[in-house]
Design a protein around this motif. Structure first.
Motif, PDB file in Angstrom:
ATOM      1  N   SER A  53      -3.100  -1.221   6.605  1.00  0.00           N
ATOM      2  CA  SER A  53      -4.040  -2.193   7.549  1.00  0.00           C
ATOM      3  C   SER A  53      -3.940  -1.578   8.967  1.00  0.00           C
ATOM      4  O   SER A  53      -4.934  -1.675   9.639  1.00  0.00           O
ATOM      5  N   SER A  54      -2.726  -0.707   9.262  1.00  0.00           N
ATOM      6  CA  SER A  54      -2.491  -0.411  10.468  1.00  0.00           C
ATOM      7  C   SER A  54      -3.276   0.870  10.762  1.00  0.00           C
ATOM      8  O   SER A  54      -3.869   1.083  11.622  1.00  0.00           O
ATOM      9  N   ASP A  55      -3.086   1.940   9.853  1.00  0.00           N
ATOM     10  CA  ASP A  55      -3.528   3.063  10.193  1.00  0.00           C
ATOM     11  C   ASP A  55      -4.452   3.880   8.912  1.00  0.00           C
ATOM     12  O   ASP A  55      -4.903   4.896   9.111  1.00  0.00           O
ATOM     13  N   GLY A  56      -4.625   2.733   8.106  1.00  0.00           N
ATOM     14  CA  GLY A  56      -5.476   3.308   7.092  1.00  0.00           C
ATOM     15  C   GLY A  56      -5.184   4.354   6.166  1.00  0.00           C
ATOM     16  O   GLY A  56      -5.840   4.930   5.373  1.00  0.00           O
ATOM     17  N   SER A  57      -3.760   4.705   6.359  1.00  0.00           N
ATOM     18  CA  SER A  57      -3.338   5.605   5.431  1.00  0.00           C
ATOM     19  C   SER A  57      -3.273   5.176   3.883  1.00  0.00           C
ATOM     20  O   SER A  57      -3.286   3.946   3.724  1.00  0.00           O
ATOM     21  N   THR A  58      -3.469   6.039   3.050  1.00  0.00           N
ATOM     22  CA  THR A  58      -3.817   5.640   1.767  1.00  0.00           C
ATOM     23  C   THR A  58      -2.670   6.273   0.669  1.00  0.00           C
ATOM     24  O   THR A  58      -2.200   7.512   0.931  1.00  0.00           O
ATOM     25  N   TYR A  59      -2.689   5.675  -0.423  1.00  0.00           N
ATOM     26  CA  TYR A  59      -1.657   6.303  -1.676  1.00  0.00           C
ATOM     27  C   TYR A  59      -2.596   6.341  -2.937  1.00  0.00           C
ATOM     28  O   TYR A  59      -3.357   5.179  -3.164  1.00  0.00           O
ATOM     29  N   TYR A  60      -2.465   7.286  -3.902  1.00  0.00           N
ATOM     30  CA  TYR A  60      -3.091   7.262  -5.006  1.00  0.00           C
ATOM     31  C   TYR A  60      -2.013   7.410  -6.309  1.00  0.00           C
ATOM     32  O   TYR A  60      -1.313   8.646  -6.014  1.00  0.00           O
ATOM     33  N   GLY A  61      -2.046   7.031  -7.234  1.00  0.00           N
ATOM     34  CA  GLY A  61      -1.178   7.480  -8.379  1.00  0.00           C
ATOM     35  C   GLY A  61      -1.681   8.810  -8.941  1.00  0.00           C
ATOM     36  O   GLY A  61      -2.801   9.012  -8.768  1.00  0.00           O
ATOM     37  N   ASP A  62      -0.805   9.625  -9.492  1.00  0.00           N
ATOM     38  CA  ASP A  62      -1.103  10.733  -9.926  1.00  0.00           C
ATOM     39  C   ASP A  62      -2.189  10.851 -11.042  1.00  0.00           C
ATOM     40  O   ASP A  62      -3.197  11.621 -10.990  1.00  0.00           O
ATOM     41  N   SER A  63      -2.388   9.781 -11.767  1.00  0.00           N
ATOM     42  CA  SER A  63      -3.517   9.896 -12.910  1.00  0.00           C
ATOM     43  C   SER A  63      -4.745   9.553 -12.272  1.00  0.00           C
ATOM     44  O   SER A  63      -5.678   9.683 -13.199  1.00  0.00           O
ATOM     45  N   VAL A  64      -4.860   8.831 -11.056  1.00  0.00           N
ATOM     46  CA  VAL A  64      -6.394   8.663 -10.563  1.00  0.00           C
ATOM     47  C   VAL A  64      -6.398   9.483  -9.499  1.00  0.00           C
ATOM     48  O   VAL A  64      -7.832   9.555  -8.846  1.00  0.00           O
ATOM     49  N   GLU A  65      -5.780  10.117  -8.965  1.00  0.00           N
ATOM     50  CA  GLU A  65      -6.057  11.055  -7.536  1.00  0.00           C
ATOM     51  C   GLU A  65      -7.170  11.886  -7.803  1.00  0.00           C
ATOM     52  O   GLU A  65      -7.333  12.525  -8.946  1.00  0.00           O
ATOM     53  N   GLY A  66      -8.151  11.981  -6.959  1.00  0.00           N
ATOM     54  CA  GLY A  66      -9.292  12.923  -7.053  1.00  0.00           C
ATOM     55  C   GLY A  66     -10.548  11.942  -7.909  1.00  0.00           C
ATOM     56  O   GLY A  66     -11.623  12.525  -7.840  1.00  0.00           O
ATOM     57  N   ARG A  67     -10.385  10.940  -8.564  1.00  0.00           N
ATOM     58  CA  ARG A  67     -11.336  10.202  -9.242  1.00  0.00           C
ATOM     59  C   ARG A  67     -11.577   8.864  -8.449  1.00  0.00           C
ATOM     60  O   ARG A  67     -12.487   8.201  -8.401  1.00  0.00           O
ATOM     61  N   PHE A  68     -10.481   8.075  -7.894  1.00  0.00           N
ATOM     62  CA  PHE A  68     -10.443   6.977  -7.595  1.00  0.00           C
ATOM     63  C   PHE A  68     -10.403   6.943  -5.785  1.00  0.00           C
ATOM     64  O   PHE A  68      -9.732   7.967  -5.454  1.00  0.00           O
ATOM     65  N   THR A  69     -11.190   6.141  -5.112  1.00  0.00           N
ATOM     66  CA  THR A  69     -11.095   6.105  -3.792  1.00  0.00           C
ATOM     67  C   THR A  69     -11.104   4.739  -3.020  1.00  0.00           C
ATOM     68  O   THR A  69     -11.865   3.617  -3.672  1.00  0.00           O
ATOM     69  N   ILE A  70     -10.125   4.598  -2.517  1.00  0.00           N
ATOM     70  CA  ILE A  70      -9.832   3.003  -1.643  1.00  0.00           C
ATOM     71  C   ILE A  70     -10.512   3.456  -0.559  1.00  0.00           C
ATOM     72  O   ILE A  70     -10.354   4.105   0.460  1.00  0.00           O
ATOM     73  N   SER A  71     -10.810   1.997   0.056  1.00  0.00           N
ATOM     74  CA  SER A  71     -11.625   1.867   1.286  1.00  0.00           C
ATOM     75  C   SER A  71     -11.226   0.377   1.956  1.00  0.00           C
ATOM     76  O   SER A  71     -10.983  -0.412   0.921  1.00  0.00           O
ATOM     77  N   ARG A  72     -11.769   0.093   3.032  1.00  0.00           N
ATOM     78  CA  ARG A  72     -11.276  -1.301   3.526  1.00  0.00           C
ATOM     79  C   ARG A  72     -12.223  -1.796   4.570  1.00  0.00           C
ATOM     80  O   ARG A  72     -12.905  -0.829   5.164  1.00  0.00           O
ATOM     81  N   GLU A  73     -12.242  -2.901   4.557  1.00  0.00           N
ATOM     82  CA  GLU A  73     -13.123  -3.782   5.655  1.00  0.00           C
ATOM     83  C   GLU A  73     -12.190  -4.515   6.376  1.00  0.00           C
ATOM     84  O   GLU A  73     -12.096  -5.707   5.953  1.00  0.00           O
TER      85      GLU A  73
END
Length: 125
Positions: A53-73
């Motif tokens: 919530s603070s800086d918008g940094s993200t994490y992805y699991g290895d199996s979904v990297e490049g296919r999934f995208t997380i975003s926020r409001e």
């Protein structure tokens, strides 16, 4: 009490897309991370993606990297998970969760403090 409204799960063919939504409420926090874990039948729960919530940094699991995208409001305390090029191995119950930390890595290793009830994603032809 932290509550979640999860939506967007369903049945889709391999190669298709889905977007999950998670609206969180019932808290006032300066720093937290919110994201998704999933659990397939007979398997342990695994981290999928997370956003701070603070800086918008993200994490992805290895199996979904490049296919999934997380975003926020942030104004709506809502997080979205855009899932593309879905594979049968992505079939699972997807759980939204929140951890009181500014580290998605901590959430990945130690799990969330609060969990939603989950939404089922099925990838099948």
């Amino acid at each position: 009490q932290v509550q979640f409204v999860e939506s967007g799960g369903g049945l889709v063919q391999p190669g298709g897309s889905l977007r999950l939504s998670c609206a969180a409420s019932g808290f006032t926090l300066d720093e937290y991370v919110i994201g998704w874990f999933r659990q397939a039948p007979g398997k342990e729960r695994e981290g999928v993606s997370c956003i701070s919530s603070s800086d918008g940094s993200t994490y992805y699991g290895d199996s979904v990297e490049g296919r999934f995208t997380i975003s926020r409001e942030n104004a709506k305390n809502t997080v979205y998970l855009q899932m593309n090029n879905l594979e049968p191995e992505d079939t699972a119950v997807y759980y939204c969760g929140l951890r009181v930390t500014d580290s998605c890595l901590a959430a990945h290793y130690y799990g969330m403090d609060y969990w939603g009830k989950g939404t089922l994603v099925t990838i099948s032809s």
